[in-house]
Design an enzyme around this catalytic site. Structure first.
Site, PDB file in Angstrom:
ATOM      1  N   CYS A 179      -3.198  -8.871  -2.501  1.00  0.00           N
ATOM      2  CA  CYS A 179      -4.285  -7.916  -1.647  1.00  0.00           C
ATOM      3  C   CYS A 179      -4.866  -7.524  -2.915  1.00  0.00           C
ATOM      4  CB  CYS A 179      -3.439  -7.745  -0.863  1.00  0.00           C
ATOM      5  SG  CYS A 179      -4.577  -5.925  -0.110  1.00  0.00           S
ATOM      6  N   LYS A 225      -8.322   0.682  14.363  1.00  0.00           N
ATOM      7  CA  LYS A 225      -8.384  -1.468  14.222  1.00  0.00           C
ATOM      8  C   LYS A 225      -6.539  -0.646  14.143  1.00  0.00           C
ATOM      9  CE  LYS A 225      -8.975  -2.077   9.985  1.00  0.00           C
ATOM     10  NZ  LYS A 225      -7.643  -2.690   9.454  1.00  0.00           N
ATOM     11  N   ASN A 226      -6.468   0.223  12.717  1.00  0.00           N
ATOM     12  CA  ASN A 226      -4.924   0.254  12.518  1.00  0.00           C
ATOM     13  C   ASN A 226      -4.034   0.613  13.660  1.00  0.00           C
ATOM     14  OD1 ASN A 226      -5.999  -0.357   9.193  1.00  0.00           O
ATOM     15  ND2 ASN A 226      -5.839   1.438   9.049  1.00  0.00           N
ATOM     16  N   ARG A 228       1.276  -4.623  -2.484  1.00  0.00           N
ATOM     17  CA  ARG A 228       1.600  -4.046  -1.875  1.00  0.00           C
ATOM     18  C   ARG A 228       2.545  -4.910  -1.118  1.00  0.00           C
ATOM     19  NH1 ARG A 228      -4.034  -3.512   2.133  1.00  0.00           N
ATOM     20  NH2 ARG A 228      -2.477  -2.399   2.956  1.00  0.00           N
ATOM     21  N   LYS A 268      10.521   5.208   0.602  1.00  0.00           N
ATOM     22  CA  LYS A 268       9.264   5.346   0.014  1.00  0.00           C
ATOM     23  C   LYS A 268       8.338   5.575   1.571  1.00  0.00           C
ATOM     24  CE  LYS A 268       4.808   3.377  -2.299  1.00  0.00           C
ATOM     25  NZ  LYS A 268       4.620   2.474  -3.179  1.00  0.00           N
ATOM     26  N   SER A 307       5.635   4.224   3.734  1.00  0.00           N
ATOM     27  CA  SER A 307       5.424   3.047   4.711  1.00  0.00           C
ATOM     28  C   SER A 307       5.234   3.400   6.289  1.00  0.00           C
ATOM     29  CB  SER A 307       5.536   2.140   3.918  1.00  0.00           C
ATOM     30  OG  SER A 307       5.795   0.450   4.532  1.00  0.00           O
ATOM     31  N   VAL A 308       3.793   2.892   6.219  1.00  0.00           N
ATOM     32  CA  VAL A 308       2.935   2.955   7.551  1.00  0.00           C
ATOM     33  C   VAL A 308       3.690   1.505   8.428  1.00  0.00           C
ATOM     34  CG1 VAL A 308       0.181   2.975   8.695  1.00  0.00           C
ATOM     35  CG2 VAL A 308       0.723   4.597   6.992  1.00  0.00           C
ATOM     36  N   ARG A 353      -2.780  -8.443   6.020  1.00  0.00           N
ATOM     37  CA  ARG A 353      -1.570  -7.912   5.788  1.00  0.00           C
ATOM     38  C   ARG A 353      -0.444  -7.763   7.185  1.00  0.00           C
ATOM     39  NH1 ARG A 353       1.874  -5.703   2.514  1.00  0.00           N
ATOM     40  NH2 ARG A 353       2.670  -3.890   2.819  1.00  0.00           N
ATOM     41  N   ARG A 408     -14.201  -6.682   9.495  1.00  0.00           N
ATOM     42  CA  ARG A 408     -12.682  -6.731   9.456  1.00  0.00           C
ATOM     43  C   ARG A 408     -12.516  -5.140  10.280  1.00  0.00           C
ATOM     44  NH1 ARG A 408      -9.190  -6.586   4.899  1.00  0.00           N
ATOM     45  NH2 ARG A 408      -7.582  -6.133   6.430  1.00  0.00           N
ATOM     46  N   ASP A 424      -7.624   5.396   2.980  1.00  0.00           N
ATOM     47  CA  ASP A 424      -9.193   4.826   3.381  1.00  0.00           C
ATOM     48  C   ASP A 424      -9.965   5.483   3.167  1.00  0.00           C
ATOM     49  OD1 ASP A 424      -6.983   2.619   4.070  1.00  0.00           O
ATOM     50  OD2 ASP A 424      -6.828   2.433   5.545  1.00  0.00           O
ATOM     51  N   ILE A 431      -2.035   6.472  -3.777  1.00  0.00           N
ATOM     52  CA  ILE A 431      -1.370   4.867  -2.599  1.00  0.00           C
ATOM     53  C   ILE A 431      -0.901   3.698  -2.858  1.00  0.00           C
ATOM     54  CG2 ILE A 431      -1.140   4.393  -0.612  1.00  0.00           C
ATOM     55  CD1 ILE A 431      -1.056   7.404   0.025  1.00  0.00           C
TER      56      ILE A 431
HETATM   57  C1  UD1 Z   1      -1.313   0.845   6.149  1.00  0.00           C
HETATM   58  C2  UD1 Z   1      -3.184   0.825   7.184  1.00  0.00           C
HETATM   59  C3  UD1 Z   1      -3.845   0.792   5.787  1.00  0.00           C
HETATM   60  C4  UD1 Z   1      -4.201   2.016   4.655  1.00  0.00           C
HETATM   61  C5  UD1 Z   1      -2.079   2.055   4.276  1.00  0.00           C
HETATM   62  C6  UD1 Z   1      -2.046   3.545   3.834  1.00  0.00           C
HETATM   63  C7  UD1 Z   1      -3.213  -0.855   8.424  1.00  0.00           C
HETATM   64  C8  UD1 Z   1      -2.830  -2.227   9.358  1.00  0.00           C
HETATM   65  N1  UD1 Z   1      -3.184  -0.572   7.392  1.00  0.00           N
HETATM   66  O1  UD1 Z   1      -1.143  -0.163   5.046  1.00  0.00           O
HETATM   67  O2  UD1 Z   1      -5.213   0.994   6.024  1.00  0.00           O
HETATM   68  O3  UD1 Z   1      -4.259   1.841   3.807  1.00  0.00           O
HETATM   69  O4  UD1 Z   1      -1.655   2.253   5.552  1.00  0.00           O
HETATM   70  O5  UD1 Z   1      -2.251   5.036   5.126  1.00  0.00           O
HETATM   71  O6  UD1 Z   1      -1.951   0.223   9.255  1.00  0.00           O
HETATM   72  N2  UD1 Z   1       4.689  -0.600  -0.315  1.00  0.00           N
HETATM   73  C9  UD1 Z   1       5.721  -1.558  -0.842  1.00  0.00           C
HETATM   74  N3  UD1 Z   1       6.552  -1.437  -0.177  1.00  0.00           N
HETATM   75  C10 UD1 Z   1       6.509  -2.320   1.046  1.00  0.00           C
HETATM   76  C11 UD1 Z   1       5.615  -1.843   1.942  1.00  0.00           C
HETATM   77  C12 UD1 Z   1       4.413  -0.870   1.177  1.00  0.00           C
HETATM   78  O7  UD1 Z   1       5.826  -0.737  -1.730  1.00  0.00           O
HETATM   79  O8  UD1 Z   1       7.383  -2.830   1.852  1.00  0.00           O
HETATM   80  C13 UD1 Z   1       3.797   0.583  -0.597  1.00  0.00           C
HETATM   81  C14 UD1 Z   1       2.657  -0.366  -1.234  1.00  0.00           C
HETATM   82  O9  UD1 Z   1       2.335  -1.063  -1.848  1.00  0.00           O
HETATM   83  C15 UD1 Z   1       1.280   0.546  -1.217  1.00  0.00           C
HETATM   84  C16 UD1 Z   1       2.587   2.252  -0.491  1.00  0.00           C
HETATM   85  O10 UD1 Z   1       3.780   1.522  -0.179  1.00  0.00           O
HETATM   86  O11 UD1 Z   1       1.296   1.272  -2.586  1.00  0.00           O
HETATM   87  C17 UD1 Z   1       1.766   2.699   1.120  1.00  0.00           C
HETATM   88  O12 UD1 Z   1       1.519   1.060   2.107  1.00  0.00           O
HETATM   89  P1  UD1 Z   1       2.093   1.678   3.450  1.00  0.00           P
HETATM   90  O13 UD1 Z   1       1.888   2.391   4.196  1.00  0.00           O
HETATM   91  O14 UD1 Z   1       2.862   0.440   3.592  1.00  0.00           O
HETATM   92  O15 UD1 Z   1       0.255   0.460   4.337  1.00  0.00           O
HETATM   93  P2  UD1 Z   1       0.531  -0.454   5.018  1.00  0.00           P
HETATM   94  O16 UD1 Z   1       0.758  -0.611   6.134  1.00  0.00           O
HETATM   95  O17 UD1 Z   1       0.093  -1.795   4.412  1.00  0.00           O
END
Ligand code: UD1
Length: 417
Positions: free
Chosen positions: A116, A22-23, A121, A161, A163-164, A92, A397, A305, A327
């Site tokens: 969320c 999915k991701n 997030r 930081k 961020s995926v 998201r 989902r 996850d 995380i």
């Molecule tokens: C993705 C995955 C999710 C997984 C997460 C962490 C998808 C669709 N979702 O979510 O299943 O749990 O990676 O492996 O792939 N953050 C900020 N500012 C930002 C972006 C992120 O502060 O602009 C913070 C978030 O709140 C969180 C951390 O950074 O605490 C990591 O988030 P991120 O890696 O961005 O997760 P997602 O991409 O939303």
């Protein structure tokens, strides 16, 4: 609202075929927006989030059709740049259309994903990094109005930081930026590598230049391609944990074991017997489960996850375990429901103290988010009797055919409308 009835306790035995990720599918679907041609995607999982992303693409003017198991996305007439709240609010990952829309049109209006259940997030990292490519932003009435009238221009960006989502958004956006972009401190989840492989196959110029650094040289257009999405490592991890939990004997198929090395090592540590071959993993769960101190971290660390699922397993360990969630700030919502089933888990900030030697008892339960929901299914697998899990739309989902897959390995489970 649909519910799941799960009858425990049963040892899982047999084979489970793991679905597409999915991701990985979500950013790849978003990245098809770069194209003005047809893209064929194989191995997409049939889950709600993918349906939502396809609906989002359609709302932007993409024409999509399933041909057998493949999805064909035709973006030859795709022109719209407006991603509505209705579609982005439930998922998201909707924010991932921002990068490709800006790359293609220099303009986009995308709803903020909003709150969320598992944390605030925010998308500040996405927006700050995109602004370095020359994008101007305004946030009005819950929407991001983004504009780069002269097109995107390559830049050197270090993410503050890991961020995926931000890494994905920026990689996609930079594919069409003038000149070259260097991204540092990138997330390196396997799904990001899959996205990069997809983009390279489309003709984008991307190179890993260090463990967390990537160089993207802008191109003007991309090719018509067909691509098969990688396996879902979180689904795989979930079923491996289910086997370890129930003293099961499972074969997990359609995986690349090397990608889930961390999870396999953890399962070995707790005492499960694991045998790996080319694209299969065999697991035998043992009666004695060893306690553990574990924390979640970005890949190659243990995935957040799978935190809820491993917590269920550690409730059965011989001693007390400690889980640190590094995380997300609010990802212990499964704890209250697990405690209702007899678990003794105490949370303190981002730590959970998990008492071992627990016998789960069946209960009527409420799913709160995707991974929390599946942890309740896991606990129910070990509880003698009938458990009922409400609000399973969370589960739908991200888990394709969960009842079918569990039924096949001996679980008595049924969906009630
Ligand atoms: C993705 C995955 C999710 C997984 C997460 C962490 C998808 C669709 N979702 O979510 O299943 O749990 O990676 O492996 O792939 N953050 C900020 N500012 C930002 C972006 C992120 O502060 O602009 C913070 C978030 O709140 C969180 C951390 O950074 O605490 C990591 O988030 P991120 O890696 O961005 O997760 P997602 O991409 O939303």
């Amino acid at each position: 609202m649909q519910k799941l009835e799960v009858f425990g306790a049963k040892k899982l035995k047999g084979q489970i075929y793991i679905s597409g990720s999915k991701n990985a599918s979500l950013p790849i679907l978003a990245a098809t927006l770069l194209s003005r041609k047809e893209i064929t995607l194989k191995n997409l999982p049939k889950v709600k989030d993918i349906e939502t992303m396809i609906n989002l693409l359609q709302s932007l003017g993409s024409i999509t059709k399933f041909e057998g198991q493949s999805l064909v996305v035709d973006n030859s007439k795709q022109k719209k740049i407006f991603a509505s709240y209705n579609l982005v609010k439930t998922m998201r990952a909707g924010i991932l259309v921002l990068g490709p829309l800006l790359a293609k049109f220099g303009n986009a209006k995308v709803s903020l994903p909003g709150g969320c259940a598992i944390g605030t997030r925010p998308v500040d990292i996405h927006l700050k990094a995109l602004s370095k490519l020359g994008v101007k932003f305004q946030i009005l009435n819950g929407y991001v109005y983004a504009n780069a009238s002269k097109g995107l221009v390559g830049a050197n960006i270090t993410f503050p930081k890991i961020s995926v989502g931000a890494t994905e958004n920026l990689i996609i956006a930079a594919c069409f930026a003038k000149g070259s972009t260097i991204l540092k401190n990138c997330a390196i989840e396997p799904e990001i590598k899959d996205l990069v492989n997809f983009l390279i196959k489309m003709g984008c110029k991307i190179k890993w230049i260090g463990k967390r650094s990537i160089k993207i040289s802008g191109v003007k257009e991309v090719k018509e391609i067909s691509y098969s999405v990688m396996f879902d490592r979180i689904e795989a991890g979930t079923y491996l944990i289910a086997a370890a939990l129930t003293e099961g004997n499972l074969q997990i198929k359609n995986v690349i074991p090397n990608i889930i090395k961390t999870e396999l090592n953890i399962l070995k540590k707790i005492g499960a017997k694991i045998k790996v071959s080319r694209n299969k993993v065999n697991i035998i769960g043992k009666k004695k489960i060893k306690s553990l101190k574990i924390k979640t971290s970005p890949y190659p660390g243990f995935p957040t996850d799978l935190q809820a699922q491993i917590m269920v397993l550690l409730c059965k360990a011989n001693k007390k375990s400690i889980i640190r969630e590094d995380i997300f700030e609010n990802r212990f919502m499964h704890v209250a429901e697990l405690n209702r089933m007899g678990a003794q888990i105490l949370t303190k900030g981002n730590k959970a103290l998990v008492k071992g030697n627990i016998n789960f008892v069946p209960a009527e339960l409420m799913a709160t988010d995707l991974r929390a929901s599946v942890s309740l299914v896991l606990a129910a697998l070990t509880a003698k009797g009938k458990s009922v899990i409400n609000r399973i739309y969370h589960l739908d989902r991200g888990y394709e055919n969960i009842e079918k897959k569990l039924k096949k390995v001996g679980v008595k489970i049924r969906r009630i409308n």
